[in-house]
Motif scaffolding. Structure first.
Motif, PDB file in Angstrom:
ATOM      1  N   ASP A 296       0.663  -1.149  -0.119  1.00 45.85           N
ATOM      2  CA  ASP A 296      -0.038   0.060  -0.149  1.00 45.85           C
ATOM      3  C   ASP A 296       0.719   1.324  -0.136  1.00 45.85           C
ATOM      4  O   ASP A 296       0.556   2.102  -0.695  1.00 45.85           O
ATOM      5  CB  ASP A 296      -0.988   0.048   1.079  1.00 45.85           C
ATOM      6  CG  ASP A 296      -2.118  -0.994   1.151  1.00 45.85           C
ATOM      7  OD1 ASP A 296      -2.125  -1.546   0.070  1.00 45.85           O
ATOM      8  OD2 ASP A 296      -2.476  -1.343   2.114  1.00 45.85           O
ATOM      9  N   PHE A 297       1.854   1.394   0.920  1.00 46.28           N
ATOM     10  CA  PHE A 297       2.800   2.509   0.827  1.00 46.28           C
ATOM     11  C   PHE A 297       3.370   2.707  -0.483  1.00 46.28           C
ATOM     12  O   PHE A 297       3.430   3.816  -1.020  1.00 46.28           O
ATOM     13  CB  PHE A 297       4.001   2.173   1.967  1.00 46.28           C
ATOM     14  CG  PHE A 297       4.893   3.191   1.943  1.00 46.28           C
ATOM     15  CD1 PHE A 297       4.742   4.489   2.520  1.00 46.28           C
ATOM     16  CD2 PHE A 297       6.259   3.172   1.564  1.00 46.28           C
ATOM     17  CE1 PHE A 297       5.430   5.405   2.704  1.00 46.28           C
ATOM     18  CE2 PHE A 297       7.214   3.985   1.503  1.00 46.28           C
ATOM     19  CZ  PHE A 297       6.854   5.386   2.200  1.00 46.28           C
ATOM     20  N   LYS A 298       3.896   1.523  -1.256  1.00 46.78           N
ATOM     21  CA  LYS A 298       4.533   1.919  -2.567  1.00 46.78           C
ATOM     22  C   LYS A 298       3.656   2.431  -3.516  1.00 46.78           C
ATOM     23  O   LYS A 298       3.984   3.154  -4.372  1.00 46.78           O
ATOM     24  CB  LYS A 298       4.960   0.494  -2.849  1.00 46.78           C
ATOM     25  CG  LYS A 298       6.352  -0.061  -2.229  1.00 46.78           C
ATOM     26  CD  LYS A 298       6.715  -1.353  -2.878  1.00 46.78           C
ATOM     27  CE  LYS A 298       8.219  -1.771  -2.362  1.00 46.78           C
ATOM     28  NZ  LYS A 298       8.653  -2.862  -2.789  1.00 46.78           N
ATOM     29  N   ASN A 299       2.188   1.838  -3.457  1.00 46.23           N
ATOM     30  CA  ASN A 299       1.238   2.382  -4.384  1.00 46.23           C
ATOM     31  C   ASN A 299       1.156   3.811  -4.168  1.00 46.23           C
ATOM     32  O   ASN A 299       0.708   4.419  -5.048  1.00 46.23           O
ATOM     33  CB  ASN A 299      -0.195   1.592  -4.345  1.00 46.23           C
ATOM     34  CG  ASN A 299       0.244   0.048  -4.804  1.00 46.23           C
ATOM     35  OD1 ASN A 299       0.987  -0.242  -5.676  1.00 46.23           O
ATOM     36  ND2 ASN A 299      -0.703  -0.715  -4.304  1.00 46.23           N
ATOM     37  N   GLU A 300       0.816   4.247  -2.979  1.00 49.49           N
ATOM     38  CA  GLU A 300       0.677   5.605  -2.592  1.00 49.49           C
ATOM     39  C   GLU A 300       1.781   6.407  -3.124  1.00 49.49           C
ATOM     40  O   GLU A 300       1.604   7.551  -3.491  1.00 49.49           O
ATOM     41  CB  GLU A 300       0.473   5.764  -1.108  1.00 49.49           C
ATOM     42  CG  GLU A 300      -0.821   5.169  -0.547  1.00 49.49           C
ATOM     43  CD  GLU A 300      -1.906   5.939  -1.125  1.00 49.49           C
ATOM     44  OE1 GLU A 300      -1.998   7.282  -1.455  1.00 49.49           O
ATOM     45  OE2 GLU A 300      -3.178   5.179  -1.320  1.00 49.49           O
ATOM     46  N   VAL A 301       2.849   5.893  -3.074  1.00 47.01           N
ATOM     47  CA  VAL A 301       4.352   7.090  -3.337  1.00 47.01           C
ATOM     48  C   VAL A 301       4.132   6.969  -5.023  1.00 47.01           C
ATOM     49  O   VAL A 301       4.422   7.846  -5.407  1.00 47.01           O
ATOM     50  CB  VAL A 301       5.440   6.300  -3.117  1.00 47.01           C
ATOM     51  CG1 VAL A 301       6.885   6.687  -3.618  1.00 47.01           C
ATOM     52  CG2 VAL A 301       5.593   6.343  -1.344  1.00 47.01           C
ATOM     53  N   LYS A 302       3.823   5.831  -5.438  1.00 46.51           N
ATOM     54  CA  LYS A 302       3.838   5.817  -6.861  1.00 46.51           C
ATOM     55  C   LYS A 302       2.696   6.833  -7.751  1.00 46.51           C
ATOM     56  O   LYS A 302       2.801   7.482  -8.404  1.00 46.51           O
ATOM     57  CB  LYS A 302       3.490   4.265  -7.636  1.00 46.51           C
ATOM     58  CG  LYS A 302       3.376   4.252  -9.005  1.00 46.51           C
ATOM     59  CD  LYS A 302       3.167   2.874  -9.376  1.00 46.51           C
ATOM     60  CE  LYS A 302       2.969   2.879 -10.893  1.00 46.51           C
ATOM     61  NZ  LYS A 302       2.793   1.353 -11.403  1.00 46.51           N
ATOM     62  N   ASP A 303       1.521   6.867  -6.804  1.00 45.24           N
ATOM     63  CA  ASP A 303       0.272   7.670  -7.176  1.00 45.24           C
ATOM     64  C   ASP A 303       0.813   9.069  -6.980  1.00 45.24           C
ATOM     65  O   ASP A 303       0.464   9.860  -7.819  1.00 45.24           O
ATOM     66  CB  ASP A 303      -0.778   7.215  -6.495  1.00 45.24           C
ATOM     67  CG  ASP A 303      -1.528   5.976  -6.767  1.00 45.24           C
ATOM     68  OD1 ASP A 303      -1.179   5.298  -7.941  1.00 45.24           O
ATOM     69  OD2 ASP A 303      -2.315   5.394  -5.978  1.00 45.24           O
TER      70      ASP A 303
END
Length: 59
Positions: A37-44
């Motif tokens: 989830d953290f990686k997805n938020e950073v990517k977004d």
């Protein structure tokens, strides 16, 4: 400071003794989901910044 093989093995054994196998698997699953989830938020967030920069250049 880096952890050696002996220290990692000791930590894993200690974690198994404290939490048990079933709870440790649940903790690992929750940790993996949190990291994903953290990686997805950073990517977004990075994509949003790139879009904002492109919008500023067009204006």
């Amino acid at each position: 400071m880096r952890l050696g093989t002996t220290e990692i093995i000791l930590i894993v054994i200690l974690a198994l003794v404290l939490f048990g196998g079933s709870k440790l698997a649940g903790v690992g699953k929750a940790l993996g989901k949190s990291i994903k989830d953290f990686k997805n938020e950073v990517k977004d967030d990075d994509e949003k910044k790139a879009e904002d920069a492109n919008d500023d250049k067009k204006a």
